[in-house]
Motif scaffolding. Structure first.
Motif, mmCIF file in Angstrom:
data_model
loop_
_atom_site.group_PDB
_atom_site.id
_atom_site.type_symbol
_atom_site.label_atom_id
_atom_site.label_comp_id
_atom_site.label_asym_id
_atom_site.label_seq_id
_atom_site.Cartn_x
_atom_site.Cartn_y
_atom_site.Cartn_z
ATOM 1 N N ARG A 1 0.839 -1.211 0.000
ATOM 2 C CA ARG A 1 0.000 0.000 0.000
ATOM 3 C C ARG A 1 0.870 1.256 0.000
ATOM 4 O O ARG A 1 0.592 2.222 -0.711
ATOM 5 N N ILE A 2 1.923 1.242 0.804
ATOM 6 C CA ILE A 2 2.839 2.383 0.856
ATOM 7 C C ILE A 2 3.473 2.619 -0.508
ATOM 8 O O ILE A 2 3.559 3.756 -0.980
ATOM 9 N N GLU A 3 3.911 1.551 -1.170
ATOM 10 C CA GLU A 3 4.510 1.683 -2.499
ATOM 11 C C GLU A 3 3.505 2.259 -3.496
ATOM 12 O O GLU A 3 3.856 3.104 -4.324
ATOM 13 N N LEU B 1 3.165 5.945 -2.778
ATOM 14 C CA LEU B 1 4.342 6.676 -3.264
ATOM 15 C C LEU B 1 4.273 6.890 -4.777
ATOM 16 O O LEU B 1 4.582 7.982 -5.271
ATOM 17 N N ARG B 2 3.863 5.864 -5.513
ATOM 18 C CA ARG B 2 3.720 6.012 -6.968
ATOM 19 C C ARG B 2 2.666 7.062 -7.300
ATOM 20 O O ARG B 2 2.858 7.893 -8.189
ATOM 21 N N SER B 3 1.562 7.039 -6.566
ATOM 22 C CA SER B 3 0.501 8.023 -6.796
ATOM 23 C C SER B 3 0.994 9.430 -6.485
ATOM 24 O O SER B 3 0.721 10.374 -7.237
ATOM 25 N N ALA C 1 3.255 10.568 -9.281
ATOM 26 C CA ALA C 1 2.500 10.886 -10.497
ATOM 27 C C ALA C 1 1.802 12.239 -10.358
ATOM 28 O O ALA C 1 1.795 13.036 -11.301
ATOM 29 N N ILE C 2 1.258 12.501 -9.192
ATOM 30 C CA ILE C 2 0.606 13.793 -8.971
ATOM 31 C C ILE C 2 1.629 14.917 -9.031
ATOM 32 O O ILE C 2 1.378 15.972 -9.622
ATOM 33 N N SER C 3 2.795 14.709 -8.443
ATOM 34 C CA SER C 3 3.851 15.724 -8.497
ATOM 35 C C SER C 3 4.269 16.010 -9.935
ATOM 36 O O SER C 3 4.446 17.170 -10.317
ATOM 37 N N VAL D 1 0.761 12.204 -15.971
ATOM 38 C CA VAL D 1 -0.345 11.477 -15.363
ATOM 39 C C VAL D 1 -0.080 9.969 -15.379
ATOM 40 O O VAL D 1 -0.344 9.283 -14.418
ATOM 41 N N SER D 2 0.480 9.479 -16.462
ATOM 42 C CA SER D 2 0.705 8.036 -16.566
ATOM 43 C C SER D 2 1.964 7.587 -15.844
ATOM 44 O O SER D 2 2.231 6.404 -15.755
ATOM 45 N N GLY D 3 2.719 8.535 -15.315
ATOM 46 C CA GLY D 3 3.892 8.175 -14.536
ATOM 47 C C GLY D 3 5.175 8.095 -15.325
ATOM 48 O O GLY D 3 6.202 7.720 -14.804
#
Length: 67
Positions: free
Chosen positions: A14-16, A19-21, A24-26, A63-65
């Motif tokens: 969940r933490i990972e 972090l990805r989310s 991506a937002i940043s 957005v897609s990372g």
């Protein structure tokens, strides 16, 4: 003990994900800032005209990372 290890592993996953989310937002926020700095006309600060599709690609990439 196995229950604690499973719970720890679920928390780690969940933490990972979070972090990805966050990343991506940043990236998205940065792409929007860059786009806003160019202005609504698609003209950058140095006067170069940028195609709207290129701007859209930058936002979609964030957005897609993709980095």
């Amino acid at each position: 003990m196995a229950t604690l290890e499973r719970e720890r592993d679920r928390m780690t996953q969940r933490i990972e994900c979070l972090l990805r989310s966050r990343d991506a937002i940043s990236d998205y926020v940065e792409a929007v800032r860059v786009n806003q700095a160019r202005g609504a006309s698609g003209v950058s600060r140095d006067g170069a005209v940028q195609d709207a599709a290129v701007q859209d690609d930058a936002v979609q990439g964030a957005v897609s990372g993709r980095r």
